[in-house]
Design a protein around this motif. Sequence first.
Motif, PDB file in Angstrom:
ATOM      1  N   LEU A 241       0.842  -1.192   0.000  1.00 49.78           N
ATOM      2  CA  LEU A 241       0.000   0.000   0.000  1.00 49.78           C
ATOM      3  C   LEU A 241       0.874   1.239   0.000  1.00 49.78           C
ATOM      4  O   LEU A 241       1.730   1.416   0.868  1.00 49.78           O
ATOM      5  N   ILE A 242       0.640   2.089  -0.997  1.00 47.33           N
ATOM      6  CA  ILE A 242       1.309   3.383  -1.089  1.00 47.33           C
ATOM      7  C   ILE A 242       0.234   4.449  -0.965  1.00 47.33           C
ATOM      8  O   ILE A 242      -0.740   4.443  -1.720  1.00 47.33           O
ATOM      9  N   CYS A 243       0.393   5.340  -0.009  1.00 49.37           N
ATOM     10  CA  CYS A 243      -0.546   6.447   0.184  1.00 49.37           C
ATOM     11  C   CYS A 243       0.106   7.720  -0.353  1.00 49.37           C
ATOM     12  O   CYS A 243       1.319   7.896  -0.250  1.00 49.37           O
TER      13      CYS A 243
ATOM     14  N   GLY B 223       2.939  14.138   0.606  1.00 48.39           N
ATOM     15  CA  GLY B 223       3.892  13.370  -0.186  1.00 48.39           C
ATOM     16  C   GLY B 223       3.433  11.945  -0.401  1.00 48.39           C
ATOM     17  O   GLY B 223       2.241  11.640  -0.340  1.00 48.39           O
ATOM     18  N   VAL B 224       4.394  11.074  -0.621  1.00 48.73           N
ATOM     19  CA  VAL B 224       4.135   9.667  -0.907  1.00 48.73           C
ATOM     20  C   VAL B 224       4.715   8.835   0.229  1.00 48.73           C
ATOM     21  O   VAL B 224       5.846   9.064   0.655  1.00 48.73           O
TER      22      VAL B 224
ATOM     23  N   GLN C 245       4.675  10.855  -8.775  1.00 51.71           N
ATOM     24  CA  GLN C 245       5.598  10.323  -7.769  1.00 51.71           C
ATOM     25  C   GLN C 245       5.044   9.025  -7.172  1.00 51.71           C
ATOM     26  O   GLN C 245       5.775   8.045  -6.999  1.00 51.71           O
ATOM     27  N   ALA C 246       3.765   8.986  -6.866  1.00 52.12           N
ATOM     28  CA  ALA C 246       3.154   7.789  -6.292  1.00 52.12           C
ATOM     29  C   ALA C 246       3.184   6.623  -7.271  1.00 52.12           C
ATOM     30  O   ALA C 246       3.497   5.490  -6.894  1.00 52.12           O
ATOM     31  N   LEU C 247       2.874   6.897  -8.537  1.00 55.58           N
ATOM     32  CA  LEU C 247       2.895   5.829  -9.536  1.00 55.58           C
ATOM     33  C   LEU C 247       4.312   5.343  -9.800  1.00 55.58           C
ATOM     34  O   LEU C 247       4.526   4.159 -10.069  1.00 55.58           O
ATOM     35  N   GLY C 248       5.287   6.235  -9.708  1.00 58.68           N
ATOM     36  CA  GLY C 248       6.690   5.821  -9.831  1.00 58.68           C
ATOM     37  C   GLY C 248       7.085   4.875  -8.710  1.00 58.68           C
ATOM     38  O   GLY C 248       7.753   3.860  -8.938  1.00 58.68           O
ATOM     39  N   ALA C 249       6.637   5.190  -7.499  1.00 63.88           N
ATOM     40  CA  ALA C 249       6.914   4.311  -6.359  1.00 63.88           C
ATOM     41  C   ALA C 249       6.223   2.958  -6.539  1.00 63.88           C
ATOM     42  O   ALA C 249       6.808   1.901  -6.275  1.00 63.88           O
TER      43      ALA C 249
END
Length: 143
Positions: free
Chosen positions: A30-32, A37-38, A68-72
């Motif tokens: 899970l990335i919020c 930020g991320v 940034q979130a999609l990169g992570a």
Amino acid sequence: MVTSGALARAKGVLLGLLEEAYQRREQVALICFGGAGVELRLPPSRAAHWNEEWVAPIGGGGGTPLVQALGAADGLLRMQALRLAALQGWLWLMTDARTRERPARPAYADEIRILDFESSRAPLRRAQQLAQDWRAHYQPVSA
């Protein structure tokens, strides 16, 4: 998503998805992301049983660092693909897409589901457009 109540709905949907993953003994992460930020909230692991207390601290609002979130997320999917070649990488993006960013489709996502929490009177339909651009499954989530 905070002021419209969409964040609360998203948390409920998240709990449902995590429960399904737990019952199937699937791997999850899970990335919020939001104005702060991320954050990698849950590193890749076998799904466990979660409850409202666990999702309560998840915040939102203040901007959408979507690229940034999609990169992570793509980085996590890449690492998992290298580690477990047979694993199919799914990406569930829960967003109101109130951003001007136009990210590229994450390369390591085999399947993408976009859950659209936009609830504006004048919808921008950016999540829907993103799903079309990525050939992803699109699902509006109503109030």
